[in-house]
Enzyme design. Sequence first.
Site, PDB file in Angstrom:
ATOM      1  N   LEU A   1      23.527   2.850 -15.781  1.00 50.25           N
ATOM      2  CA  LEU A   1      24.679   3.748 -15.738  1.00 50.25           C
ATOM      3  C   LEU A   1      25.872   3.111 -15.048  1.00 50.25           C
ATOM      4  CD1 LEU A   1      22.872   7.090 -14.763  1.00 50.25           C
ATOM      5  CD2 LEU A   1      23.646   6.385 -17.032  1.00 50.25           C
ATOM      6  N   GLY A   2      25.598   2.197 -14.154  1.00 49.40           N
ATOM      7  CA  GLY A   2      26.680   1.560 -13.410  1.00 49.40           C
ATOM      8  C   GLY A   2      26.125   0.584 -12.407  1.00 49.40           C
TER       9      GLY A   2
ATOM     10  N   GLY B   1      27.254  -1.501  -8.573  1.00 50.19           N
ATOM     11  CA  GLY B   1      28.205  -1.699  -7.491  1.00 50.19           C
ATOM     12  C   GLY B   1      27.676  -2.694  -6.492  1.00 50.19           C
TER      13      GLY B   1
ATOM     14  N   SER C   1      26.214  -2.224  -3.732  1.00 47.29           N
ATOM     15  CA  SER C   1      24.946  -1.884  -3.093  1.00 47.29           C
ATOM     16  C   SER C   1      23.774  -1.886  -4.061  1.00 47.29           C
ATOM     17  CB  SER C   1      25.045  -0.505  -2.431  1.00 47.29           C
ATOM     18  OG  SER C   1      25.414   0.475  -3.388  1.00 47.29           O
TER      19      SER C   1
ATOM     20  N   VAL D   1      22.515   1.372 -10.893  1.00 47.28           N
ATOM     21  CA  VAL D   1      22.030   2.736 -11.106  1.00 47.28           C
ATOM     22  C   VAL D   1      21.519   2.859 -12.541  1.00 47.28           C
ATOM     23  CG1 VAL D   1      22.608   5.183 -11.033  1.00 47.28           C
ATOM     24  CG2 VAL D   1      23.741   3.594  -9.465  1.00 47.28           C
TER      25      VAL D   1
ATOM     26  N   LYS E   1      18.844   4.592  -8.154  1.00 53.84           N
ATOM     27  CA  LYS E   1      19.627   3.474  -7.644  1.00 53.84           C
ATOM     28  C   LYS E   1      18.697   2.466  -6.983  1.00 53.84           C
ATOM     29  CE  LYS E   1      23.796   2.421  -5.006  1.00 53.84           C
ATOM     30  NZ  LYS E   1      24.735   2.292  -6.106  1.00 53.84           N
TER      31      LYS E   1
ATOM     32  N   ASP F   1      33.247   3.553   1.206  1.00 54.58           N
ATOM     33  CA  ASP F   1      33.602   3.058  -0.134  1.00 54.58           C
ATOM     34  C   ASP F   1      34.025   4.213  -1.032  1.00 54.58           C
ATOM     35  OD1 ASP F   1      34.063   1.237  -2.127  1.00 54.58           O
ATOM     36  OD2 ASP F   1      31.965   1.015  -2.710  1.00 54.58           O
TER      37      ASP F   1
END
Length: 785
Positions: A516-517, A519, A521, A524, A538, A631
Site C-alpha cells: 500500500l505504501g 516510508g 520506517s 505497509v 506495517k 513525521d
Amino acid sequence: MRGIITIPIFLYVFTFTTAASKSSLILNRGDSINVGKESQFLTSPDAAFTFGFYSLGTNACWLAIWFTNSADKTVVWTANRNRPVNRKGSKATLLRDGALVLTDVDGAVAWQTNTTSFDVTAAHLLNTGNLVLQNQKGDILWQSFDSPMDTLLPSQPFTKNSRLTSVASQANFATGIFNLYFGSDNVLRLISDSPDTSTSYWPNPNLRMYENGRTNYNSSRIAVLDDLGRFLSSDLLHFNSSDVGPGILRRLTMDYDGNLRIYSLNASTGSWSVTWQALSQPCDVMGVCGRNAFCVYAPLLPKCTCPPGYVVEDDTNWNTGCKPAFNITLLQSTQVNFLEIPHADFYGFDLNSTAALTLETCRRMCLEDLRCVAFNYRLVGEGMCYIKSAMLNGYAVPDFPASIYIKLPDTLAPSKPKIFHASGQRCGSDEREELLGSSSMYDFNGRRVKWVYMYSFAAALGAIELMFILLGWWFLFRKHGIPASVEAGYNMISSQFRQYTYSELKKATKNFTEELGRGGSGAVYKGVLSDDRVVAVKKLGDVFQAQEEYFAEISTIGKINHMNLVRIWGFCSERRHRLLVYEYLDNLSLDRHVFGSSFLSWKQRYAVALGTAKGLAYLHHECLEWVIHCDVKPENILLDSDFQPKIADFGLAKLLQREGDGSEFTRIRGTKGYMAPEWALSLPITSKVDVFGYGVVVLEMVRGVRLCNWGEEEGDGGGAVSSFVRRWRGEVEGVVDGRLEGRFGRRQAAALIQVGVACVVEDRNKRPTMATVVQSLMACEYEED
C-alpha cells in the site's frame, strides 16, 4: 517526553517593603524572625529554600517556606494558611520552652508548634525544604514535613496521616476543596470536598481498582517522590516526571484547579514546567465549576460558565458555582419550559435512569416530578433518560452524544446557547494577530497548563466490556508466557488488540504481496485476517529493541485511542520481526485526494484539517504519555469511507531507536518539506515539530499544490513557504485551490491560512499548540460565509 508546559502555580506579587533583609541558617531558642522595616529570613544551607514572612497584597502576611530561586518565589508550605497576620509588627519566635510561635501585631497567637520541650535548641531549614526543630543531639522533635499544605517535596514521606489540600484560588493560600490522601481502602485518591458533595474522581471511578492499576491489599499507606522524579506508592501507583533524573528541583502540587502535577524548575530562568499530571482532561475534575455550572471544553484550565437563567455566585471563585436568577419555587409549577443544551451533562444525582424512552416521555417524567431540575437524554442505539435532582459536576464537550434539558420558568425565554463559543472568540481576520503574535495557551515554553477533550462517556460504555476483556487477556498472556513485568500494561489494551504470529500475518498478506505504501520506517501491506477483517500490516525496519522493551512501548501505543487516530489491532514480535497491524481505511492517504485529479471539496478539507488537529492535540496533551509524531505529512493522514481523517504512524517515534533521552532525538527524522527548522539546528525536539508539519499540510490542502511545486508557483527558486508567510496579507482569493471554482467558505479559508501561517514560523516558541489550533478551527466549524 521531555517536560513541557511552563506554568507558575502562584501568580502572586511577591512584595517585601523593606530595603534591607537579614538571612541566617539557624534560629536559636529565644530568637525571632520579624517582618517590618528589616525583614529576616532563614535559609537552607544550599540556599534552595527560604523560610520567613511572605506577603500578598498590601497587608496580609504568612509564615512560609518557598523556593528561593523560582521566579515567582513559589510557596510550598505555610504555618498559618487560613490565618494571615499583619505585615507590620508580626513575628515568629522560638520560645525558651521549645515552641515556635507566630504572633500578630497585637500579640495574639496565630499559630504555634505542639512542642513544649526544653530539649529544643534551634530551628533549621534543611536542604530538602523541611523546617525542623532539633535538640542538641540533632534529633528532630518537630518538622514541617509532617503537616504538608498543597505540596509534596522530594523525600517527604506521604503517609496515611498526610493530606495535600489545594489553595482556594491563585491569589489565596486558604484551604481549597481538592484533596489528595489515602482513602480508607488504602488507595491514594483525589477527592473534591465541596459544600455540596464529596466526590472521588481519581483514579477513574468508572473502573475497578485493578483496571486502574491499583490495589487495596496493603496496610502501610505510604508514598514518596524521590530525588530523580519518580513517585512510588504502596497501592502500586507508580509514575515518573518526564525529565526523570538527578539535579533538578521538583515539587508535586495539588493545584487549585483540582489536578495533581509534578513541576520541574528551570534553574536558568526560574520558571516551572509541568512534567507529569494526573488528569489530562480538566473537566474530569468533579466540582471544579460548582453547582449549576458547566465545565466547558476549552484550552488551558477549565472554563466555567453558567447556563441561561443562572448567574455566577462569585466570579473570583467558580467552585461556588451558579445561582438561579429566578425564584426557584417557580420550577414546581406546570408553567415551565425546557432549554436544550447540546453535548452537555451533569454527572450523577439521577433520580432514575430509564432506557427505551422517547424524548417526550422523558420530558413528561421530569415535568411530573417536583424534584426534577433537569433531564439528560441521549441516543445510543435506544433512548436513554436520566432525571436529575441536582445540577452538579457539569461538563460540556463537542463529541458528547447527548443533551441536557434544563427546567426553567416559562417567563424566561432564552435561546439555545452556543456554549462552546462563550468566550466570544470568532474566526477570521480578527484572530490572525493573536495566533501569530502570542505564545499559545498550551505553549511548551509558555506560561500556563493545558486543556483538552473529554471522552468519559465512551469510557463508561466500555467499562463493562473491558472487565470481560481483561479476563480473556489474562488467560491469553499466561498461554503465551508474556513477561509478568509487562502484563499489567496490557490489561488496559482494547478488546481487539492482540499479538499475532509472523505466519498469521504472512498468510493474511499473501506473503506481503499487495504493498500500500512505503516510508522511512517500513512498508505497509494490505491483508485479510482469519476473521475477515481487512487490515494494513506495517513491517518495521531495523528495530533492535529487546522483546520486553518492545512490549512496553507497544502497550503504550495500544492504549492510545481516538477517533482521529488509526486504530492499532495488534502486533507481532518474533525473532527480529517487528510488525504492527492497523485498521484498513478505504480512501487511503490524504495526498491522493488533494494533489490528484479526484480532489476533496472545501467542506471535506476543513473537516480533515480540524480532525487532524484534534488527533495531534490528543497525542500531545491527552494520551497516557505525551507522544510526538515527528513525521506529520499527507501520506500519514488516512481517510475513512466518509473522508474523516485518521493519523497513522503516530507511535513509531517511540518504537524506533532513541539515542537521546526524553523528547530530544539526535537522529533526524521526518520528511523534507515537513521538517521543522529545529531538526537542522540540533535543538531539543518538542511537539512543536508536529505543529510545523501540520501547518505545511494545512497550507497544501488550501492551495491544492505540493510544497515542492510552490517555488515554481511563486516564481522563486526556494523558500516558498517562508515567502508566502511574509507576503500573505489576509487575502484568500487567489490562494485557495482554483479547482474548487470559488466554492469555499471565505471565513474558514482565512482561518485555515492563519493557522497554517502561525504553525510554520521559524521560532517554535511563537507557534501555537495543537490545542489552540483546535479551538481556533472549531470557532469557524459551523459558521457560514
